[in-house]
Scaffold this motif. Structure first.
Motif, PDB file in Angstrom:
ATOM      1  N   ARG A  74       0.858  -1.189   0.000  1.00 32.74           N
ATOM      2  CA  ARG A  74       0.000   0.000   0.000  1.00 32.74           C
ATOM      3  C   ARG A  74       0.888   1.230   0.000  1.00 32.74           C
ATOM      4  O   ARG A  74       1.918   1.240   0.684  1.00 32.74           O
ATOM      5  N   PRO A  75       0.515   2.292  -0.731  1.00 33.38           N
ATOM      6  CA  PRO A  75       1.310   3.515  -0.716  1.00 33.38           C
ATOM      7  C   PRO A  75       1.583   3.967   0.718  1.00 33.38           C
ATOM      8  O   PRO A  75       0.672   3.998   1.546  1.00 33.38           O
ATOM      9  N   SER A  76       2.853   4.226   1.014  1.00 34.64           N
ATOM     10  CA  SER A  76       3.215   4.674   2.363  1.00 34.64           C
ATOM     11  C   SER A  76       4.575   5.370   2.280  1.00 34.64           C
ATOM     12  O   SER A  76       5.207   5.395   1.221  1.00 34.64           O
ATOM     13  N   VAL A  77       5.033   5.898   3.416  1.00 35.99           N
ATOM     14  CA  VAL A  77       6.346   6.552   3.421  1.00 35.99           C
ATOM     15  C   VAL A  77       7.460   5.516   3.339  1.00 35.99           C
ATOM     16  O   VAL A  77       8.600   5.855   3.018  1.00 35.99           O
ATOM     17  N   ASP A  78       7.140   4.265   3.628  1.00 42.12           N
ATOM     18  CA  ASP A  78       8.136   3.204   3.530  1.00 42.12           C
ATOM     19  C   ASP A  78       8.259   2.773   2.067  1.00 42.12           C
ATOM     20  O   ASP A  78       7.454   1.984   1.570  1.00 42.12           O
ATOM     21  N   LEU A  79       9.277   3.286   1.401  1.00 43.49           N
ATOM     22  CA  LEU A  79       9.413   3.026  -0.034  1.00 43.49           C
ATOM     23  C   LEU A  79       9.970   1.633  -0.343  1.00 43.49           C
ATOM     24  O   LEU A  79      10.123   1.266  -1.501  1.00 43.49           O
ATOM     25  N   THR A  80      10.269   0.850   0.704  1.00 44.69           N
ATOM     26  CA  THR A  80      10.769  -0.509   0.458  1.00 44.69           C
ATOM     27  C   THR A  80       9.616  -1.501   0.260  1.00 44.69           C
ATOM     28  O   THR A  80       9.849  -2.650  -0.099  1.00 44.69           O
TER      29      THR A  80
END
Ligand SMILES: NC(=O)c1ccc[n+]([C@@H]2O[C@H](COP(=O)([O-])OP(=O)(O)OC[C@H]3O[C@@H](n4cnc5c(N)ncnc54)[C@H](OP(=O)(O)O)[C@@H]3O)[C@@H](O)[C@H]2O)c1
Length: 222
Positions: A74-80
């Motif tokens: 899901r889109p999130s600040v965690d780009l991994t």
């Protein structure tokens, strides 16, 4: 037939499980520890998995005939997320199927998978990692199908007016499809041997001719 659905707590995965139940399959949900399972699926057998833990995947897939993969970052600040879930997570699920001799896998992927220049890639190069996940499946030697839907919608009403446009890979780019119809396509794929070894792109609109996956695959040489 025993069908396992990973990502069954998700908006598409839960609908795939509902459609499989409606069509008489025995359904097993593969979810993570804190996943919320909709009431409609509470009676299903449920296994807790970690996509990084091979043992948990092997345990969850024992005795299953078909796996539908509906996990996705899901889109999130965690780009991994896309690398962990859409590439390595898919690869780990495929490898578990190989160890268990589970032959049939359907993967819910996305239109535009593999493209570098695309706004969706602002989220951790998701379209590149999704392609790596697809390739793990394509190179597995298993009976695989990749379903690539367009933009997903929550539409549930008047679905009988929607017609599905099926094409081969890299033919469509910017249309939408209700998640309910994606779910039905995943079940249709299980019933359509011609879809084995194919990437099938799907979008919907009232304006395309009525067809089905088998006819589309035969007529378009998908
Ligand atoms: N959104 C779009 O317009 C669009 C368009 C084309 C294709 N797609 C793709 O279609 C698929 C389904 O999309 P969706 O919007 O219906 O999905 P969603 O509602 O976001 O559901 C994602 C599922 O993946 C699970 N998941 C995420 N990370 C996980 C992890 N680390 N370990 C185990 N499970 C994990 C989630 O579990 P939790 O419930 O626990 O979070 C959830 O069950 C995705 O692959 C998505 O990329 C989306």
């Amino acid at each position: 037939m025993n069908i396992a659905i990973s990502g069954a707590s998700g908006k598409t995965g839960s609908r795939i499980a509902e459609e499989a139940l409606r069509q008489g399959y025995t359904v097993r949900l593969l979810v993570r520890k804190n996943s919320v399972i909709p009431d409609s699926l509470k009676a299903c057998e449920t296994f807790i998995i970690s996509l990084a833990n091979k043992n948990s995947l092997d345990q969850a897939l024992k005795g299953v005939d078909t796996l539908v993969i509906a996990t996705g970052a899901r889109p999130s600040v965690d780009l991994t997320g896309p690398a962990r879930i859409d590439a390595i997570g898919v690869k780990n699920q495929v490898e578990s199927c190989k160890r268990l001799n589970l032959k049939r896998i359907i993967l819910v992927s996305s239109l535009c998978t593999g493209r570098l220049i695309h706004p969706l890639n602002l989220f951790g190069l998701i379209l590149i990692w999704k392609r790596i996940g697809e390739q793990a499946l394509e190179n597995s030697g298993l009976d695989w199908t990749v379903i690539r839907p367009g933009g997903l919608s929550e539409k549930e009403d008047n679905l009988q007016e929607e017609r599905i446009k099926y094409t081969g890979p890299d033919q469509q780019q910017d249309a939408y499809i209700p998640r309910r119809l994606v779910a039905r396509c995943c079940i249709e794929s299980i019933k359509t041997p011609a879809s084995i070894g194919k990437i099938v792109e799907i979008t919907s609109s009232p304006d395309v001719p009525q067809t089905n996956m088998k006819k589309a695959i035969e007529s378009l040489s998908i």
